[in-house]
Design a protein around this motif. Sequence first.
Motif, PDB file in Angstrom:
ATOM      1  N   LYS A 114       0.889  -1.194   0.056  1.00 27.79           N
ATOM      2  CA  LYS A 114      -0.132   0.023   0.121  1.00 27.79           C
ATOM      3  C   LYS A 114       0.834   1.165   0.158  1.00 27.79           C
ATOM      4  N   GLU A 115       1.885   1.266   0.729  1.00 30.18           N
ATOM      5  CA  GLU A 115       2.743   2.493   0.835  1.00 30.18           C
ATOM      6  C   GLU A 115       4.075   2.377   0.030  1.00 30.18           C
ATOM      7  N   ASN A 116       3.981   1.323  -0.748  1.00 27.02           N
ATOM      8  CA  ASN A 116       5.237   1.002  -1.909  1.00 27.02           C
ATOM      9  C   ASN A 116       6.584   1.123  -1.032  1.00 27.02           C
ATOM     10  N   LYS A 117       6.768   0.290  -0.095  1.00 25.25           N
ATOM     11  CA  LYS A 117       7.930   0.455   0.645  1.00 25.25           C
ATOM     12  C   LYS A 117       8.665  -1.030   0.712  1.00 25.25           C
ATOM     13  N   SER A 118       9.925  -0.934   1.033  1.00 25.02           N
ATOM     14  CA  SER A 118      10.317  -2.177   1.437  1.00 25.02           C
ATOM     15  C   SER A 118      10.811  -2.437   2.608  1.00 25.02           C
ATOM     16  N   LEU A 119      10.854  -3.634   3.162  1.00 17.86           N
ATOM     17  CA  LEU A 119      11.257  -3.967   4.661  1.00 17.86           C
ATOM     18  C   LEU A 119      12.671  -3.393   4.818  1.00 17.86           C
ATOM     19  N   LYS A 120      13.571  -3.370   3.926  1.00 15.00           N
ATOM     20  CA  LYS A 120      14.954  -2.754   4.213  1.00 15.00           C
ATOM     21  C   LYS A 120      14.842  -1.318   4.528  1.00 15.00           C
ATOM     22  N   THR A 121      13.816  -0.472   3.859  1.00 19.80           N
ATOM     23  CA  THR A 121      13.700   0.859   3.823  1.00 19.80           C
ATOM     24  C   THR A 121      13.043   1.148   5.375  1.00 19.80           C
ATOM     25  N   LEU A 122      12.226   0.358   5.591  1.00 20.77           N
ATOM     26  CA  LEU A 122      11.523   0.469   7.307  1.00 20.77           C
ATOM     27  C   LEU A 122      12.647   0.359   8.057  1.00 20.77           C
ATOM     28  N   ILE A 123      13.356  -0.615   8.060  1.00 24.61           N
ATOM     29  CA  ILE A 123      14.614  -1.051   8.940  1.00 24.61           C
ATOM     30  C   ILE A 123      15.570   0.324   8.936  1.00 24.61           C
ATOM     31  N   GLU A 124      16.070   0.830   7.868  1.00 24.46           N
ATOM     32  CA  GLU A 124      16.551   2.036   7.857  1.00 24.46           C
ATOM     33  C   GLU A 124      15.994   3.128   8.433  1.00 24.46           C
ATOM     34  N   GLU A 125      14.741   3.351   8.305  1.00 26.90           N
ATOM     35  CA  GLU A 125      14.026   4.421   9.020  1.00 26.90           C
ATOM     36  C   GLU A 125      14.105   4.155  10.597  1.00 26.90           C
ATOM     37  N   MET A 126      13.804   2.789  11.031  1.00 25.25           N
ATOM     38  CA  MET A 126      13.710   2.667  12.485  1.00 25.25           C
ATOM     39  C   MET A 126      15.389   3.001  13.021  1.00 25.25           C
ATOM     40  N   GLU A 127      16.378   2.350  12.103  1.00 29.01           N
ATOM     41  CA  GLU A 127      17.782   2.953  12.840  1.00 29.01           C
ATOM     42  C   GLU A 127      18.260   4.305  12.778  1.00 29.01           C
ATOM     43  N   ASP A 128      17.609   5.020  11.713  1.00 29.00           N
ATOM     44  CA  ASP A 128      17.674   6.443  11.814  1.00 29.00           C
ATOM     45  C   ASP A 128      16.881   7.163  13.133  1.00 29.00           C
ATOM     46  N   GLU A 129      15.654   6.640  13.432  1.00 35.49           N
ATOM     47  CA  GLU A 129      14.776   7.302  14.075  1.00 35.49           C
ATOM     48  C   GLU A 129      14.790   6.833  15.441  1.00 35.49           C
ATOM     49  N   VAL A 130      15.151   5.760  15.667  1.00 38.41           N
ATOM     50  CA  VAL A 130      14.905   5.179  16.996  1.00 38.41           C
ATOM     51  C   VAL A 130      15.982   4.382  17.676  1.00 38.41           C
ATOM     52  N   LEU A 131      16.785   3.421  17.060  1.00 41.05           N
ATOM     53  CA  LEU A 131      17.691   2.658  17.161  1.00 41.05           C
ATOM     54  C   LEU A 131      19.113   3.187  17.249  1.00 41.05           C
ATOM     55  N   TYR A 150      20.836  -6.844   4.448  1.00 36.01           N
ATOM     56  CA  TYR A 150      21.425  -5.596   4.848  1.00 36.01           C
ATOM     57  C   TYR A 150      21.735  -5.651   6.450  1.00 36.01           C
ATOM     58  N   LEU A 151      20.916  -6.397   7.235  1.00 35.53           N
ATOM     59  CA  LEU A 151      21.096  -6.350   8.586  1.00 35.53           C
ATOM     60  C   LEU A 151      22.531  -7.012   8.918  1.00 35.53           C
ATOM     61  N   ILE A 152      22.642  -8.102   8.408  1.00 33.27           N
ATOM     62  CA  ILE A 152      23.890  -8.924   8.664  1.00 33.27           C
ATOM     63  C   ILE A 152      25.251  -8.296   8.216  1.00 33.27           C
ATOM     64  N   ASN A 153      25.034  -7.624   6.928  1.00 32.38           N
ATOM     65  CA  ASN A 153      26.048  -6.945   6.487  1.00 32.38           C
ATOM     66  C   ASN A 153      26.569  -5.838   7.402  1.00 32.38           C
ATOM     67  N   GLN A 154      25.564  -5.031   7.969  1.00 27.85           N
ATOM     68  CA  GLN A 154      25.853  -3.844   8.801  1.00 27.85           C
ATOM     69  C   GLN A 154      26.393  -4.525   9.931  1.00 27.85           C
ATOM     70  N   SER A 155      26.097  -5.648  10.411  1.00 25.44           N
ATOM     71  CA  SER A 155      26.379  -6.325  11.782  1.00 25.44           C
ATOM     72  C   SER A 155      27.937  -6.749  11.561  1.00 25.44           C
ATOM     73  N   SER A 156      28.237  -7.449  10.543  1.00 27.12           N
ATOM     74  CA  SER A 156      29.530  -8.273  10.180  1.00 27.12           C
ATOM     75  C   SER A 156      30.504  -7.706   9.517  1.00 27.12           C
ATOM     76  N   LYS A 157      30.371  -6.875   8.491  1.00 28.33           N
ATOM     77  CA  LYS A 157      31.229  -6.323   7.589  1.00 28.33           C
ATOM     78  C   LYS A 157      32.256  -5.597   8.347  1.00 28.33           C
ATOM     79  N   GLY A 158      32.279  -4.720   9.069  1.00 23.05           N
ATOM     80  CA  GLY A 158      33.470  -4.118   9.853  1.00 23.05           C
ATOM     81  C   GLY A 158      33.810  -4.918  10.864  1.00 23.05           C
TER      82      GLY A 158
END
Length: 417
Positions: free
Chosen positions: A171-188, A294-302
Amino acid sequence: MAEIEQLEQTITLKATRNGEVPYTVCLVRQKAIKLTPEESIRQLYLRVLSDHFHYPLGRIQVEYGVNFGREVKRADIVVMDKDRPNTVYMIVELKKPKLKDGKDQLRSYCNATGAPIAVWTNGDQISYYQRKDPNYFEDIPGLPNANQTLADILQIKFTLEDLIANDKLVKENKSLKTLIEEMEDEVLANAGVDVFEELFKLIFTKLYDEWYSGQGNRRSTRSLEFRNTGQTEAALKTKIQDLFDKAKKKWEGVFSEDAKISLTPSHLSVCVSSLENVKLFNSNLDVIDEAFEYLINQSSKGEKGQFFTPRYVIDLCVKMLNPQEDEYMIDTAAGSSGFPVHTIFHVWRQILDDEGLSASHLFSLEDKPPRCKEYVEDKVFAIDFDEKAVRVARTLNLIAGDGQTNVLHLNTLDYEL
């Protein structure tokens, strides 16, 4: 949309030096205005508020002045409170198509006016928020109409069938990855927790809630529990933790028995509101795969210098190998199980084609032939040494195999077998 047709019928053209320019009469201002791309979105949404949500035009203002000290900024649309005509109830921030900024500006307007409801849209995507306090804006499933309160929206019974019909990703033409990025920026970002672990727990919990509601005759009768329905933040955390405990018991080997949700009640409340209207189980597994990658790359790459094969490269390799239904597949360095999952998809498409079914059945396990599930359970295996990657892989395979997984952690293998 009826609103588009209505707007098109009101457009007039005025001759200028640069050619003809479209104009329309603003519903609120009742005067002719130039129809720029952003103004088009405003006029459409004014019609939505008036015709669909039944807000009287007398309660709606445009270019509303919001004071920031000596500076005054203009909010695109505001709806005033029904009983307090000088108090802002809702603020709508509009952007022309394809633009995605403006959410910080919207929040500042709400904080300055005390408005409890915020809407952001560019005509293609739309987001609804409840302002909890200056630091937290929670997603809400929609807007109350002129005769409802916000509590009415939050407490409506919501079943799996309702979730399918109101999937935010559609309905909102979003991706789960986009929602996760928003939560990271705004909350987490400043929550003081392992973002990967906490979001993984929430996705895992929501998958279980959807799976359980899909069993037997619960699909249209059971209210989903992974929802913020207006209870206290502490009560919500207790409910989600209980649901997480049930998920761990059902699907062992992904989280330890004593694993707990570490988010504070306030942070958890925002995250649940962001995820509650996203359909995960028996949906497009690519959506979840992309988010986990996306999550596991963020967690493990560095942290460990690990890199995971891009999904488009995986697709190319799988197509070149062309695995068949009667062949076994094992990935001995599976990471987050990209190759096994995409192999599953490849073989499933062959099975569906063989049985004369369309590709639309690919992401709905209940509609698949038994051969699809049998292939996942009997022919596909994965091994890895990284504990996080293995847990992600197991979860992806749980979804694909409807509860079965052949993903093994190298450190737990019985070498005598």
